[in-house]
Design a protein around this motif. Structure first.
Motif, PDB file in Angstrom:
ATOM      1  N   THR A 108       7.766   7.029  -8.546  1.00  0.00           N
ATOM      2  CA  THR A 108       7.412   7.152  -9.405  1.00  0.00           C
ATOM      3  C   THR A 108       7.779   7.330 -10.810  1.00  0.00           C
ATOM      4  O   THR A 108       8.200   8.514 -10.770  1.00  0.00           O
ATOM      5  CB  THR A 108       5.555   8.086  -9.539  1.00  0.00           C
ATOM      6  OG1 THR A 108       4.871   7.260  -8.540  1.00  0.00           O
ATOM      7  CG2 THR A 108       5.032   7.593 -10.795  1.00  0.00           C
ATOM      8  N   ARG A 134       2.369   2.070  -2.627  1.00  0.00           N
ATOM      9  CA  ARG A 134       1.535   3.325  -4.226  1.00  0.00           C
ATOM     10  C   ARG A 134       0.913   4.312  -3.286  1.00  0.00           C
ATOM     11  O   ARG A 134       1.519   5.419  -5.341  1.00  0.00           O
ATOM     12  CB  ARG A 134       0.507   2.061  -4.015  1.00  0.00           C
ATOM     13  CG  ARG A 134       0.500   0.739  -4.404  1.00  0.00           C
ATOM     14  CD  ARG A 134      -1.643   0.171  -5.379  1.00  0.00           C
ATOM     15  NE  ARG A 134      -1.580  -0.474  -4.049  1.00  0.00           N
ATOM     16  CZ  ARG A 134      -1.606  -1.613  -3.148  1.00  0.00           C
ATOM     17  NH1 ARG A 134      -1.300  -2.568  -3.705  1.00  0.00           N
ATOM     18  NH2 ARG A 134      -2.522  -2.019  -2.495  1.00  0.00           N
ATOM     19  N   GLN A 184       1.033  -0.978  -0.064  1.00  0.00           N
ATOM     20  CA  GLN A 184      -0.207   0.049  -0.250  1.00  0.00           C
ATOM     21  C   GLN A 184       0.721   1.427  -0.198  1.00  0.00           C
ATOM     22  O   GLN A 184       0.497   1.507  -0.916  1.00  0.00           O
ATOM     23  CB  GLN A 184      -0.624   0.057   1.148  1.00  0.00           C
ATOM     24  CG  GLN A 184      -2.648  -0.917   1.363  1.00  0.00           C
ATOM     25  CD  GLN A 184      -3.171  -0.577   2.210  1.00  0.00           C
ATOM     26  OE1 GLN A 184      -2.247  -1.027   3.477  1.00  0.00           O
ATOM     27  NE2 GLN A 184      -3.813  -0.458   2.291  1.00  0.00           N
TER      28      GLN A 184
END
Length: 201
Positions: free
Chosen positions: A102, A97, A94
């Motif tokens: 990124t 994310r 979790q």
């Protein structure tokens, strides 16, 4: 022990300052449990009384593995029937994310505060943490120092105000209300932008 608590307490104050300045993301991690039998809040009872309602069946429980974002005050929760290293890793996914690297986006260093519980220190969990060491650092709390973990008060708030006085027929019926309660809690704790505030003359 007292020296360890003082040392880590000072370290946490520095980390809080860094998080407030936006230099890092500071997360307080911990586990708790929710029960199918109701929690009783704001009731009169003799000191030391067991504040539970008798029920014909044994209470079932759902484990809650969570992290509290110090700056946003948001609670992130993974629920499970068990409280094992694999569940802790599911919670780490979790965090991947939400806070992990990124492509094309800047990533802030993340510091996760955890105790030395066995699900955090197992070989499986240590390998998972090591795989994230390029963006996630763990700050380990001394033993028996829950007062240093800010998430403890949030668990208490969740149970006393959002899951209290409710009975669930089984663990399956409890799971979604936990996530609903976390959503309500986060909505309450969400900072209000100054621009949205209305001041009367």
């Amino acid at each position: 022990m007292a020296d360890d608590i003082e040392r880590v307490g000072l370290r946490l104050q520095l980390l809080k300052q860094q998080a407030a300045a936006g230099d890092i993301v500071l997360l307080y991690g911990d586990e708790s449990e929710a029960l199918t039998h109701p929690y009783l809040a704001r009731v009169w009872a003799k000191s030391g009384a067991d504040l539970r309602i008798p029920a014909p069946v044994q209470a079932k429980k759902i484990a809650m593995l969570g992290s509290l974002d110090h700056r946003t005050r948001q609670l992130i929760v993974h629920t499970s029937r068990t409280k094992r290293s694999s569940d802790f890793i599911a919670h780490l996914e979790q965090l991947d994310r939400l806070y992990g690297p990124t492509p094309g986006q800047p990533t802030k260093p993340v510091v996760l505060i955890e105790d030395n519980g066995p699900i955090h220190t197992s070989k499986l969990s240590q390998a998972a943490l090591a795989a994230r060491a390029h963006w996630l650092t763990v700050e380990w709390l001394p033993r028996y120092a829950p007062e240093l973990n800010d998430i403890e008060l949030v668990w208490r708030d969740l149970k006393a105000h959002h899951l209290a006085h409710r009975t669930f027929v089984n663990a399956d019926a409890l799971d979604q209300p936990i996530h609903d309660a976390v959503g309500d809690l986060n909505l309450e704790r969400k900072p209000v932008p100054l621009a949205d505030q209305r001041l009367s003359a």
